[in-house]
Write a protein that holds these residues in place. Structure first.
Motif, PDB file in Angstrom:
ATOM      1  N   TRP A  32     -11.194  -5.197 -41.653  1.00  0.00           N
ATOM      2  CA  TRP A  32     -11.024  -4.252 -40.544  1.00  0.00           C
ATOM      3  C   TRP A  32     -10.310  -4.973 -39.406  1.00  0.00           C
ATOM      4  O   TRP A  32     -10.654  -6.120 -39.091  1.00  0.00           O
ATOM      5  CB  TRP A  32     -12.371  -3.713 -40.071  1.00  0.00           C
ATOM      6  CG  TRP A  32     -12.990  -2.739 -41.026  1.00  0.00           C
ATOM      7  CD1 TRP A  32     -12.937  -1.379 -40.970  1.00  0.00           C
ATOM      8  CD2 TRP A  32     -13.771  -3.053 -42.185  1.00  0.00           C
ATOM      9  NE1 TRP A  32     -13.641  -0.821 -42.019  1.00  0.00           N
ATOM     10  CE2 TRP A  32     -14.162  -1.826 -42.786  1.00  0.00           C
ATOM     11  CE3 TRP A  32     -14.175  -4.250 -42.779  1.00  0.00           C
ATOM     12  CZ2 TRP A  32     -14.934  -1.770 -43.932  1.00  0.00           C
ATOM     13  CZ3 TRP A  32     -14.944  -4.204 -43.927  1.00  0.00           C
ATOM     14  CH2 TRP A  32     -15.314  -2.968 -44.498  1.00  0.00           C
ATOM     15  N   LEU A  33      -9.352  -4.299 -38.779  1.00  0.00           N
ATOM     16  CA  LEU A  33      -8.445  -4.965 -37.845  1.00  0.00           C
ATOM     17  C   LEU A  33      -8.328  -4.215 -36.524  1.00  0.00           C
ATOM     18  O   LEU A  33      -8.242  -2.982 -36.510  1.00  0.00           O
ATOM     19  CB  LEU A  33      -7.057  -5.062 -38.495  1.00  0.00           C
ATOM     20  CG  LEU A  33      -5.929  -5.703 -37.689  1.00  0.00           C
ATOM     21  CD1 LEU A  33      -6.193  -7.201 -37.515  1.00  0.00           C
ATOM     22  CD2 LEU A  33      -4.586  -5.464 -38.389  1.00  0.00           C
ATOM     23  N   THR A  34      -8.335  -4.965 -35.432  1.00  0.00           N
ATOM     24  CA  THR A  34      -7.959  -4.445 -34.118  1.00  0.00           C
ATOM     25  C   THR A  34      -6.836  -5.329 -33.587  1.00  0.00           C
ATOM     26  O   THR A  34      -6.979  -6.550 -33.529  1.00  0.00           O
ATOM     27  CB  THR A  34      -9.142  -4.464 -33.136  1.00  0.00           C
ATOM     28  OG1 THR A  34     -10.177  -3.602 -33.622  1.00  0.00           O
ATOM     29  CG2 THR A  34      -8.714  -3.986 -31.750  1.00  0.00           C
ATOM     30  N   THR A  35      -5.721  -4.713 -33.219  1.00  0.00           N
ATOM     31  CA  THR A  35      -4.576  -5.474 -32.735  1.00  0.00           C
ATOM     32  C   THR A  35      -4.411  -5.307 -31.228  1.00  0.00           C
ATOM     33  O   THR A  35      -4.851  -4.319 -30.638  1.00  0.00           O
ATOM     34  CB  THR A  35      -3.285  -5.042 -33.444  1.00  0.00           C
ATOM     35  OG1 THR A  35      -3.177  -3.611 -33.406  1.00  0.00           O
ATOM     36  CG2 THR A  35      -3.290  -5.504 -34.887  1.00  0.00           C
ATOM     37  N   ALA A 323      -5.121  -6.321 -24.428  1.00  0.00           N
ATOM     38  CA  ALA A 323      -5.002  -7.579 -25.167  1.00  0.00           C
ATOM     39  C   ALA A 323      -5.779  -8.693 -24.495  1.00  0.00           C
ATOM     40  O   ALA A 323      -6.447  -9.496 -25.166  1.00  0.00           O
ATOM     41  CB  ALA A 323      -3.529  -7.969 -25.288  1.00  0.00           C
ATOM     42  N   ASP A 324      -5.717  -8.772 -23.161  1.00  0.00           N
ATOM     43  CA  ASP A 324      -6.461  -9.813 -22.441  1.00  0.00           C
ATOM     44  C   ASP A 324      -7.958  -9.646 -22.627  1.00  0.00           C
ATOM     45  O   ASP A 324      -8.698 -10.610 -22.804  1.00  0.00           O
ATOM     46  CB  ASP A 324      -6.138  -9.776 -20.941  1.00  0.00           C
ATOM     47  CG  ASP A 324      -4.693 -10.129 -20.656  1.00  0.00           C
ATOM     48  OD1 ASP A 324      -4.128 -10.956 -21.386  1.00  0.00           O
ATOM     49  OD2 ASP A 324      -4.137  -9.566 -19.706  1.00  0.00           O
ATOM     50  N   GLY A 430      -3.606 -17.227 -30.579  1.00  0.00           N
ATOM     51  CA  GLY A 430      -2.219 -17.658 -30.446  1.00  0.00           C
ATOM     52  C   GLY A 430      -1.260 -16.600 -30.946  1.00  0.00           C
ATOM     53  O   GLY A 430      -1.537 -15.404 -30.888  1.00  0.00           O
ATOM     54  N   GLY A 431      -0.089 -17.045 -31.440  1.00  0.00           N
ATOM     55  CA  GLY A 431       0.859 -16.130 -32.059  1.00  0.00           C
ATOM     56  C   GLY A 431       0.432 -15.819 -33.481  1.00  0.00           C
ATOM     57  O   GLY A 431      -0.593 -16.306 -33.963  1.00  0.00           O
ATOM     58  N   GLY A 451      -3.291 -12.352 -30.994  1.00  0.00           N
ATOM     59  CA  GLY A 451      -4.203 -11.573 -30.164  1.00  0.00           C
ATOM     60  C   GLY A 451      -5.081 -10.602 -30.916  1.00  0.00           C
ATOM     61  O   GLY A 451      -5.849  -9.858 -30.296  1.00  0.00           O
ATOM     62  N   ALA A 452      -5.023 -10.574 -32.242  1.00  0.00           N
ATOM     63  CA  ALA A 452      -5.777  -9.596 -33.036  1.00  0.00           C
ATOM     64  C   ALA A 452      -7.159 -10.118 -33.394  1.00  0.00           C
ATOM     65  O   ALA A 452      -7.404 -11.315 -33.462  1.00  0.00           O
ATOM     66  CB  ALA A 452      -5.018  -9.242 -34.303  1.00  0.00           C
TER      67      ALA A 452
END
Length: 471
Positions: A32-35, A323-324, A430-431, A451-452
């Protein structure tokens, strides 16, 4: 309550879909992903197969090394939060999104104020007025209107939910300044105050909301200038706990007491209470507004028989982005607090309105897990940070060993659930990075966007006893 944590809101339509049934083969992991760009919000991805190769740094999972057991993840149905949810036409949808383990994120922990906090519509305790040492006026009628109905609804949606209770102030007549703002508890009122807390636990229990944990003062080293609060020394807190716990037991209550309930920047106060209250205190509770999560380990390492709970952190609305917020809370709360022995991860308000309230004399740009304006609902970064844990890590899960990396790498924490499944929560600070996950001689590779945050879950290959190393 103001902190450097920042939260950006998400769109109301971005709520996660329910995951598929947990029939996960030992040969693959669900993801499961949050970007950071919000294009994925706790969205299930395709399964990833063990043995698929991959490249990059390796996160090694070792479930033979086990640490603390988890109690839950959640926030607070403050007076303000409960008011906002209760008066929304989307009440049931919101409650399901928050507490339902299937259709929502299955929050499993509530920290409930005992009386008014800064996020209240008015100043109140459960025995206001002239001195009442026999507590003849004691009543939780205020909470019956809209707080307790939501608390009991939360428990019906998730029967595994645990509740902690915390006071911001004793009734004014028990205090040195006869005011809910400022002052401290009069030593002569310790008996009345502890009886007041027992009465609260009894009343909530009778209403269907048993209090599993309690602290005796929110932020005892801070005297708020505009909302209920009171200073409390470590020695006075110890005296209160040593009076309270026997009263709870005499009343047939097994409520566990947590000391301190304040920031990461003080480790001597909780240790003093742990020592002075002995078996009457279960451990310490922690907030995020000063210091860093390593303070929890300082206290744990000095007093390994005492529990660590993380009990409050509010984000604030500012010019910074989702994102922060995802990065800070993921790093410091979801991963930092748990890797430093916390048995809970707790943000602050469950729901605030578009004006960041209702609030009295305090933070005017704080954010909740959700923003609720009548029928308009937005789920904030807290929702997804908590959800990456609460939807997958069951109460009673053990944190297990996983190799971690510093800033710029893949932050992570791992758990073994009572049902045998393994959960890895990872955050890329990171990236875009490739990395590998190694478990029991097998591995899979994954590429995580910068950032994910991601949660991986797989079925362990057989029961393993493991070695419990604390908690």
């Amino acid at each position: 309550m103001v902190t450097a944590v920042t939260i950006a809101v998400t769109t109301a339509g971005a709520l996660l879909a329910a995951p598929t049934a947990p029939a996960i083969a030992a040969t693959s992991a669900s993801v499961w992903l949050t970007t950071a760009d919000r294009s994925n919000l706790l969205r299930q991805q395709g399964d990833v197969a063990f043995g698929n190769g991959g490249s990059g740094s390796v996160i090694t999972i070792n479930d033979n090394a086990r640490y603390q057991s988890m109690v839950g993840f959640g926030a607070s149905l403050t007076d303000a939060a409960a008011w906002n949810i209760s008066n929304s036409s989307q009440r049931n949808s919101i409650m399901n999104a928050l507490f339902n383990p299937s259709s929502g994120i299955g929050l499993s922990w509530l920290r409930q104020p005992i009386g008014a906090s800064d996020f209240s519509r008015s100043f109140y305790t459960y025995d206001d007025g002239a001195a009442d040492p026999s507590l003849t006026r004691f009543s939780i009628a205020h909470d019956n209107a809209y707080i307790l109905p939501l608390v009991t609804q939360a428990r019906s949606l998730n029967p595994r939910l645990s509740i902690m209770a915390t006071p911001w102030s004793a009734p004014a007549w028990m205090k040195t300044n006869n005011n809910l703002i400022g002052g401290s508890l009069s030593d002569s009122q310790i008996g009345a105050y502890t009886s007041y807390l027992v009465r609260f636990a009894q009343a909530y229990g009778s209403a269907g909301a048993p209090i599993a944990y309690m602290s005796v003062q929110n932020e005892p080293n801070f005297s708020p200038p505009g909302y209920p609060g009171m200073l409390m020394s470590a020695q006075q807190q110890s005296n209160i706990i040593n009076t309270l716990t026997p009263k709870l037991r005499a009343a047939g209550l097994n409520t566990q007491i947590l000391g301190y309930d304040h920031n990461w920047d003080n480790t001597s106060y909780p240790q003093t209470v742990n020592n002075s209250a002995g078996s009457n205190v279960a451990g310490s509770a922690w907030h995020c507004y000063g210091g860093n999560p390593s303070a929890q380990s300082t206290v744990h390492n000095a007093q390994p028989g005492k529990d660590i709970f993380f009990t409050e952190c509010s984000g604030t609305e500012s010019g910074n982005t989702f994102a922060d917020s995802l990065r800070w809370q993921g790093t410091n709360l979801a991963i930092g607090a748990t890797r430093n022995w916390a048995r809970t991860v707790t943000t602050w308000n469950m729901a605030l309105d578009g004006n960041h309230g209702p609030v009295i004399g305090s933070c005017t740009n704080c954010t909740g897990v959700a923003t609720v304006n009548g029928g308009n609902v937005t789920y904030n970064a807290e929702y997804y940070v908590l959800g990456h844990l609460s939807k997958f890590v069951q109460p009673g899960a053990a944190r297990i060993d996983s190799t971690g990396y510093g800033d710029g790498g893949i932050q992570n924490v791992a758990f073994r659930n009572p049902d045998g499944s393994i959960v890895l929560v990872a955050l890329n600070t990171g990236g875009t990075q490739n990395f590998r996950v190694s478990y029991n001689g097998q591995s899979f590779g994954y590429s995580l966007p910068g950032g994910a945050m991601a949660t991986f879950r797989w079925t362990a290959d057989g029961a393993r006893s493991g070695t419990v190393t604390g908690g």
